[in-house]
Design a protein around this motif. Structure first.
Motif, short mmCIF file in Angstrom:
data_model
loop_
_atom_site.label_atom_id
_atom_site.label_comp_id
_atom_site.label_asym_id
_atom_site.label_seq_id
_atom_site.Cartn_x
_atom_site.Cartn_y
_atom_site.Cartn_z
N ALA A 10 0.84 -1.19 0.00
CA ALA A 10 0.00 0.00 0.00
C ALA A 10 0.88 1.25 0.00
CB ALA A 10 -0.90 -0.01 1.23
N ALA A 11 0.29 2.35 -0.36
CA ALA A 11 1.03 3.62 -0.33
C ALA A 11 1.41 3.94 1.12
CB ALA A 11 0.17 4.73 -0.90
N PRO A 12 2.62 4.44 1.32
CA PRO A 12 3.04 4.75 2.69
C PRO A 12 2.27 5.92 3.27
CG PRO A 12 4.64 5.58 1.11
CD PRO A 12 3.65 4.75 0.33
N LEU A 13 2.21 5.96 4.59
CA LEU A 13 1.56 7.07 5.27
C LEU A 13 2.41 8.33 5.13
CD1 LEU A 13 0.49 5.14 8.49
CD2 LEU A 13 -1.04 6.01 6.73
N ASP A 14 1.77 9.47 5.23
CA ASP A 14 2.45 10.76 5.16
C ASP A 14 3.42 10.88 6.32
OD1 ASP A 14 3.25 13.39 5.14
OD2 ASP A 14 1.24 14.23 5.07
N PRO A 15 4.73 11.05 6.06
CA PRO A 15 5.70 11.14 7.16
C PRO A 15 5.39 12.26 8.15
CG PRO A 15 6.82 10.83 5.06
CD PRO A 15 5.37 11.09 4.74
N ALA A 16 4.84 13.37 7.67
CA ALA A 16 4.51 14.47 8.57
C ALA A 16 3.40 14.08 9.53
CB ALA A 16 4.10 15.70 7.77
N LEU A 17 2.46 13.25 9.04
CA LEU A 17 1.34 12.83 9.87
C LEU A 17 1.79 11.96 11.03
CD1 LEU A 17 -1.86 12.70 10.06
CD2 LEU A 17 -1.66 10.55 8.79
N VAL A 18 2.77 11.09 10.77
CA VAL A 18 3.17 10.08 11.76
C VAL A 18 4.50 10.43 12.43
CG1 VAL A 18 1.93 8.31 10.52
CG2 VAL A 18 4.35 8.66 10.03
N ALA A 19 4.93 11.67 12.31
CA ALA A 19 6.24 12.08 12.82
C ALA A 19 6.33 11.92 14.33
CB ALA A 19 6.51 13.53 12.45
N PRO A 20 7.49 11.52 14.83
CA PRO A 20 7.69 11.48 16.29
C PRO A 20 7.71 12.89 16.86
CG PRO A 20 9.75 11.05 15.14
CD PRO A 20 8.67 11.08 14.09
N MET A 21 7.77 12.98 18.17
CA MET A 21 7.72 14.28 18.83
C MET A 21 8.79 14.33 19.92
SD MET A 21 4.37 15.90 20.70
CE MET A 21 4.42 17.36 21.74
N SER A 22 9.49 15.44 19.99
CA SER A 22 10.50 15.64 21.02
C SER A 22 10.42 17.09 21.49
CB SER A 22 11.90 15.34 20.47
OG SER A 22 12.89 15.51 21.46
N VAL A 23 10.07 17.27 22.74
CA VAL A 23 9.87 18.61 23.31
C VAL A 23 10.64 18.71 24.62
CG1 VAL A 23 8.18 20.24 24.22
CG2 VAL A 23 7.58 18.80 22.27
N ALA A 24 11.35 19.80 24.81
CA ALA A 24 12.12 20.00 26.04
C ALA A 24 11.21 20.44 27.18
CB ALA A 24 13.21 21.04 25.81
N ALA A 25 11.68 20.17 28.40
CA ALA A 25 10.93 20.55 29.59
C ALA A 25 10.90 22.06 29.76
CB ALA A 25 11.56 19.91 30.82
N ARG A 26 9.82 22.52 30.39
CA ARG A 26 9.71 23.92 30.80
C ARG A 26 9.53 23.94 32.31
NH1 ARG A 26 5.19 26.89 27.59
NH2 ARG A 26 4.17 24.85 27.56
N PRO A 27 10.64 23.91 33.04
CA PRO A 27 10.56 23.79 34.49
C PRO A 27 9.82 24.93 35.18
CG PRO A 27 12.80 24.30 33.77
CD PRO A 27 12.02 23.95 32.56
N GLU A 28 9.69 26.07 34.50
CA GLU A 28 8.94 27.18 35.10
C GLU A 28 7.47 26.82 35.29
OE1 GLU A 28 8.88 27.91 30.61
OE2 GLU A 28 10.28 27.13 32.13
N LEU A 29 7.00 25.77 34.60
CA LEU A 29 5.61 25.33 34.74
C LEU A 29 5.46 24.15 35.68
CD1 LEU A 29 4.38 25.51 31.01
CD2 LEU A 29 4.18 27.25 32.80
N THR A 30 6.59 23.58 36.10
CA THR A 30 6.53 22.36 36.92
C THR A 30 7.32 22.52 38.22
OG1 THR A 30 8.38 21.48 35.61
CG2 THR A 30 6.15 20.81 34.97
N GLY A 31 7.20 23.69 38.82
CA GLY A 31 7.80 23.90 40.13
C GLY A 31 9.31 23.93 40.13
N GLY A 32 9.91 24.23 38.98
CA GLY A 32 11.37 24.33 38.93
C GLY A 32 12.06 23.03 38.60
N ARG A 33 11.34 21.93 38.59
CA ARG A 33 11.94 20.63 38.27
C ARG A 33 11.68 20.27 36.81
NH1 ARG A 33 10.55 15.89 41.03
NH2 ARG A 33 12.73 15.31 41.32
N ARG A 34 12.61 19.54 36.23
CA ARG A 34 12.45 19.06 34.86
C ARG A 34 11.86 17.65 34.90
NH1 ARG A 34 15.07 22.08 31.02
NH2 ARG A 34 16.39 23.74 31.84
N ILE A 35 10.68 17.52 34.34
CA ILE A 35 9.96 16.24 34.35
C ILE A 35 9.81 15.75 32.92
CG2 ILE A 35 7.89 15.01 35.08
CD1 ILE A 35 9.52 16.29 37.37
N GLY A 36 10.22 14.54 32.65
CA GLY A 36 10.13 13.97 31.32
C GLY A 36 9.06 12.90 31.24
#
Length: 270
Positions: A10-36
């Motif tokens: 079958a035709a492959p899925l759109d790579p943009a649709l199924v792309a992985p995600m990587s986002v850095a922590a924003r400790p200012e929203l989590t009490g100063g701690r970095r939570i992953g």
């Protein structure tokens, strides 16, 4: 009789649709701690099924790693070229990245993604703050699974299991076919995981759909009987099918998992 799964790729899925995600922590929203938070999709699926949850977690300040498992997000035939060990390795890599960059790490997953989170907890429980799983698969009542070692040699795939969603219009963009070599490897991985469930001592939040046409009650029974965690809770979703992360109960999953993550990653006093 025409066998639909023996046609050309079958035709492959759109790579943009199924792309992985990587986002850095924003400790200012989590009490100063970095939570992953490691976010993991399931078998024959891809990040589409988990993206709303991942985006919700990122909006709360958590670092997010949502990998695309090998063999997924392309053509279903590609999935027959990889194994359970490849998926475990992918999750391990995402976990190691989060652990190196954050103060605490939680893993969340759907279906086989939940099983991979459980595998991670069995192997790295000392490094995880907790896991949250939605309709995780670790066992099955289906008798035909015992035939997979033979069936996988005869046919490449069978009709798929994607889009078990109650909410009208929702689409996880999963494979239309279940690749049998990959399925056989997956169930072998589940068998080993069941043996290691007693190794899991970290906090576990378990969401289970009351009506699920993919994962049956045997997985719930296995978790309730096998886990050693003293902080384990099973919550039933009444208005969703298997892909509950895209279904009517998704807002509840997002809110309650965020409460769980905040609790288990809170710094200990003293």
């Amino acid at each position: 009789m025409k066998i639909p799964f023996l046609g050309p790729p079958a035709a492959p899925l759109d790579p943009a649709l199924v792309a992985p995600m990587s986002v850095a922590a924003r400790p200012e929203l989590t009490g100063g701690r970095r939570i992953g938070v490691l976010v993991q999709h399931g078998f024959t699926g891809n990040p589409v099924s988990m993206r709303p949850w991942a985006e919700d977690l990122a909006s709360r300040g958590y670092a997010v790693e949502m990998p695309l498992l090998p063999g997924h997000g392309t053509r279903w035939q590609d999935l027959n070229k990889v194994t359970w060990a490849d998926w475990v390795a992918t999750v391990e890599t995402a976990y190691e990245k989060l652990a190196s960059e954050n103060d605490a790490v939680v893993a969340v997953g759907l279906s086989m993604g939940g099983a991979l989170c459980l595998r991670l907890a069995a192997d790295h429980g000392d490094g995880l703050a907790g896991i949250c799983v939605v309709n995780p698969a670790v066992d099955t009542l289906r008798k035909d699974v015992k035939l997979l070692p033979v069936l996988k040699l005869l046919v490449p795939g069978m009709p798929g299991i994607a889009n078990d969603i109650k909410k009208p219009g929702a689409d996880e963009h999963g494979y239309p076919t279940t690749p049998l070599r990959a399925a056989a490897s997956m169930f072998e991985g589940y068998a080993e995981l069941r043996k290691d469930l007693p190794k899991i001592t970290v906090p576990v939040l378990f969401f289970r759909s009351a009506e699920d046409h993919v994962v049956d009650i045997s997985s719930s029974r296995a978790l309730n009987a096998g886990l050693s965690s003293k902080d384990f809770e099973e919550r039933v979703l009444e208005d969703s099918y298997h892909v509950a992360t895209l279904d009517n109960d998704a807002p509840r999953i997002f809110a309650e998992s965020a409460e769980f993550i905040e609790r288990v990653t809170a710094p200990t006093e003293g």
